[in-house]
Design a protein around this motif. Structure first.
Motif, PDB file in Angstrom:
ATOM      1  N   ARG A 307      39.687  48.231  44.664  1.00 24.71           N
ATOM      2  CA  ARG A 307      38.888  49.410  44.270  1.00 24.71           C
ATOM      3  C   ARG A 307      39.751  50.427  43.540  1.00 24.71           C
ATOM      4  O   ARG A 307      39.340  50.976  42.507  1.00 24.71           O
ATOM      5  CB  ARG A 307      38.261  50.052  45.508  1.00 24.71           C
ATOM      6  CG  ARG A 307      37.152  49.245  46.154  1.00 24.71           C
ATOM      7  CD  ARG A 307      36.404  50.073  47.184  1.00 24.71           C
ATOM      8  NE  ARG A 307      37.270  50.553  48.247  1.00 24.71           N
ATOM      9  CZ  ARG A 307      37.498  49.889  49.377  1.00 24.71           C
ATOM     10  NH1 ARG A 307      36.927  48.709  49.581  1.00 24.71           N
ATOM     11  NH2 ARG A 307      38.290  50.401  50.304  1.00 24.71           N
ATOM     12  N   ASP A 308      40.934  50.698  44.075  1.00 28.57           N
ATOM     13  CA  ASP A 308      41.790  51.724  43.475  1.00 28.57           C
ATOM     14  C   ASP A 308      42.207  51.370  42.050  1.00 28.57           C
ATOM     15  O   ASP A 308      42.410  52.261  41.216  1.00 28.57           O
ATOM     16  CB  ASP A 308      43.041  51.935  44.332  1.00 28.57           C
ATOM     17  CG  ASP A 308      42.734  52.591  45.671  1.00 28.57           C
ATOM     18  OD1 ASP A 308      41.614  53.114  45.834  1.00 28.57           O
ATOM     19  OD2 ASP A 308      43.613  52.561  46.561  1.00 28.57           O
ATOM     20  N   HIS A 309      42.353  50.072  41.775  1.00 29.59           N
ATOM     21  CA  HIS A 309      42.833  49.630  40.466  1.00 29.59           C
ATOM     22  C   HIS A 309      41.723  48.998  39.625  1.00 29.59           C
ATOM     23  O   HIS A 309      42.003  48.395  38.583  1.00 29.59           O
ATOM     24  CB  HIS A 309      43.987  48.637  40.635  1.00 29.59           C
ATOM     25  CG  HIS A 309      45.209  49.255  41.236  1.00 29.59           C
ATOM     26  ND1 HIS A 309      46.149  49.915  40.493  1.00 29.59           N
ATOM     27  CD2 HIS A 309      45.645  49.318  42.524  1.00 29.59           C
ATOM     28  CE1 HIS A 309      47.115  50.356  41.272  1.00 29.59           C
ATOM     29  NE2 HIS A 309      46.838  50.008  42.515  1.00 29.59           N
ATOM     30  N   HIS A 310      40.472  49.149  40.070  1.00 29.81           N
ATOM     31  CA  HIS A 310      39.309  48.684  39.316  1.00 29.81           C
ATOM     32  C   HIS A 310      39.394  47.193  38.991  1.00 29.81           C
ATOM     33  O   HIS A 310      39.131  46.762  37.858  1.00 29.81           O
ATOM     34  CB  HIS A 310      39.151  49.505  38.023  1.00 29.81           C
ATOM     35  CG  HIS A 310      39.148  50.991  38.259  1.00 29.81           C
ATOM     36  ND1 HIS A 310      38.093  51.643  38.860  1.00 29.81           N
ATOM     37  CD2 HIS A 310      40.097  51.933  38.009  1.00 29.81           C
ATOM     38  CE1 HIS A 310      38.381  52.950  38.965  1.00 29.81           C
ATOM     39  NE2 HIS A 310      39.588  53.150  38.456  1.00 29.81           N
ATOM     40  N   VAL A 311      39.788  46.403  40.001  1.00 27.67           N
ATOM     41  CA  VAL A 311      39.832  44.950  39.865  1.00 27.67           C
ATOM     42  C   VAL A 311      38.575  44.377  40.521  1.00 27.67           C
ATOM     43  O   VAL A 311      38.315  44.632  41.700  1.00 27.67           O
ATOM     44  CB  VAL A 311      41.091  44.360  40.537  1.00 27.67           C
ATOM     45  CG1 VAL A 311      41.087  42.839  40.436  1.00 27.67           C
ATOM     46  CG2 VAL A 311      42.349  44.937  39.897  1.00 27.67           C
ATOM     47  N   ALA A 312      37.812  43.623  39.769  1.00 24.32           N
ATOM     48  CA  ALA A 312      36.593  43.028  40.308  1.00 24.32           C
ATOM     49  C   ALA A 312      36.942  41.870  41.237  1.00 24.32           C
ATOM     50  O   ALA A 312      37.675  40.952  40.848  1.00 24.32           O
ATOM     51  CB  ALA A 312      35.697  42.541  39.176  1.00 24.32           C
ATOM     52  N   VAL A 313      36.404  41.916  42.458  1.00 21.57           N
ATOM     53  CA  VAL A 313      36.691  40.866  43.450  1.00 21.57           C
ATOM     54  C   VAL A 313      35.398  40.416  44.139  1.00 21.57           C
ATOM     55  O   VAL A 313      35.280  40.476  45.364  1.00 21.57           O
ATOM     56  CB  VAL A 313      37.733  41.346  44.495  1.00 21.57           C
ATOM     57  CG1 VAL A 313      39.125  41.432  43.883  1.00 21.57           C
ATOM     58  CG2 VAL A 313      37.324  42.695  45.084  1.00 21.57           C
ATOM     59  N   PRO A 314      34.411  39.933  43.388  1.00 19.96           N
ATOM     60  CA  PRO A 314      33.135  39.552  44.015  1.00 19.96           C
ATOM     61  C   PRO A 314      33.262  38.408  45.003  1.00 19.96           C
ATOM     62  O   PRO A 314      32.579  38.381  46.032  1.00 19.96           O
ATOM     63  CB  PRO A 314      32.259  39.175  42.821  1.00 19.96           C
ATOM     64  CG  PRO A 314      33.222  38.840  41.721  1.00 19.96           C
ATOM     65  CD  PRO A 314      34.392  39.750  41.925  1.00 19.96           C
ATOM     66  N   ALA A 315      34.123  37.427  44.723  1.00 13.52           N
ATOM     67  CA  ALA A 315      34.252  36.289  45.637  1.00 13.52           C
ATOM     68  C   ALA A 315      34.924  36.715  46.940  1.00 13.52           C
ATOM     69  O   ALA A 315      34.480  36.328  48.029  1.00 13.52           O
ATOM     70  CB  ALA A 315      35.042  35.168  44.971  1.00 13.52           C
TER      71      ALA A 315
END
Length: 346
Positions: A307-315
């Protein structure tokens, strides 16, 4: 050397037995209930290494000087375990072998730069107080100091190891500080572990020590827990198998925000070649009704960094949701028939 093992589970017992066999004095720090059933001998059962029985004392509270304090409890038990260590004790080295990212900072608050950052790859399961089944041919420890001068330059100074100058605790006020003291500790422990038949890889970057294990363990732990079965069960469910692979890629992307580069192709190859019987201690604990588990310690720091680095982690998010659903029931389930005993990844 005198070694104390704080947490006499599978990892702690296997480590303690190896050190005792090499001639070191080992004391196990146990809960009262476990110590009452412990007969003073660590019994190791291993088809690969052979059976071994070595004497080791056990105490409920550590108030005697030791050279090395190995912290081998799981994250939810850390605070209670540390309460069994006398506050005045200052071991030369404190080596936590927990999973996750957040524990080094809290340990450094208490122990200062004497605390190293560690991770271990081993398949070991405690079957009773003092009894352990060691399933893997390997046992590999990775270690790094938390001294900024030794751990490397740049962004890792603010990484999960908590090695920025403001994190230096009172234990770092003595004459031995920085790279020289850190290098001495690493070199001495690597020699001790090698003599005990255990591999040891000294690292410059404490963040790398934690992340290189976590990018493998986290997707695997979440997927096996969501599947309620070992890796072979995950592979037989295409949708879950795809989530596992996507989660591994996402974990590598989050690790990169801590300047830790992990080749996701090599990681996926490792996941593809692990035996189908491979299981995880998180799944085992959830299935056995153990609460709390280390689910939060594994997932929350990674999701927070994403969240802090705006990395998408849907899985990762979906697997964490499914694992939490498995963890939620308050009832202790029926005895589980998993094959984790032959392939646990701790």
């Amino acid at each position: 050397m005198r070694h104390a093992i704080l947490g006499a589970g599978g990892v702690g017992l296997a480590l303690g037995a190896a050190l005792a066999r090499a001639g070191h004095e080992v004391v196990l720090v146990m809960r009262e209930s476990s110590r009452a059933r412990y007969r003073g001998v660590i019994d190791v059962h291993s088809k690969l290494h052979g059976d071994l029985a070595v004497e080791a004392r056990a105490v409920e509270r550590l108030d005697e000087p030791v050279d090395v304090l190995w912290v081998t409890v799981k994250a939810p038990a850390l605070d209670a375990a540390l309460a069994r260590v006398a506050p005045r004790l200052t071991p030369d080295s404190v080596v936590p072998l927990l999973n996750g990212l957040d524990h080094p900072r809290s340990l450094r608050t208490r122990f200062g730069p004497r605390q190293l950052v560690g991770a271990i790859l081993i398949e070991a399961e405690r079957t009773a107080p003092g009894r352990v089944t060691w399933n893997s041919l390997y046992a590999e420890v990775s270690l790094a100091t938390t001294d900024g001068d030794h751990a490397g330059d740049g962004p890792e100074d603010r990484g999960p190891a908590g090695d920025s100058p403001e994190d230096r605790g009172p234990a770092g006020d003595g004459p031995e500080r920085g790279a020289d003291a850190g290098g001495r500790r690493l070199g001495g422990l690597a020699e001790v572990l090698a003599d005990a038949g255990l591999g040891c890889t000294p690292e410059r970057d404490p963040a790398s020590v934690l992340w290189r294990k976590l990018v493998l363990l986290l997707p695997l732990a979440l997927a096996t827990t969501a599947a309620d079965g070992p890796l072979g069960i995950v592979r037989r469910r295409p949708e879950l198998s795809a989530l596992l692979r996507d989660a591994a890629r996402e974990a590598c992307a989050v690790a990169a925000t801590d300047t830790v580069v992990v080749d996701d192709r090599n990681l996926l190859h490792t996941l593809d070649t692990l035996p189908g019987r491979t299981d995880t201690s998180l799944h085992r604990d959830v299935a056995a009704g153990v609460r709390p588990t280390e689910l939060a310690a594994l997932t929350e720091p990674v999701l927070r960094r994403a969240r802090d680095h705006h990395v998408a982690v849907p899985a990762l998010t979906e697997l964490a949701r499914r694992a939490a659903e498995r963890e939620r029931p308050a009832e202790v389930p029926a005895p589980h028939r998993s094959t984790y005993r032959k392939g646990e990844t701790s």
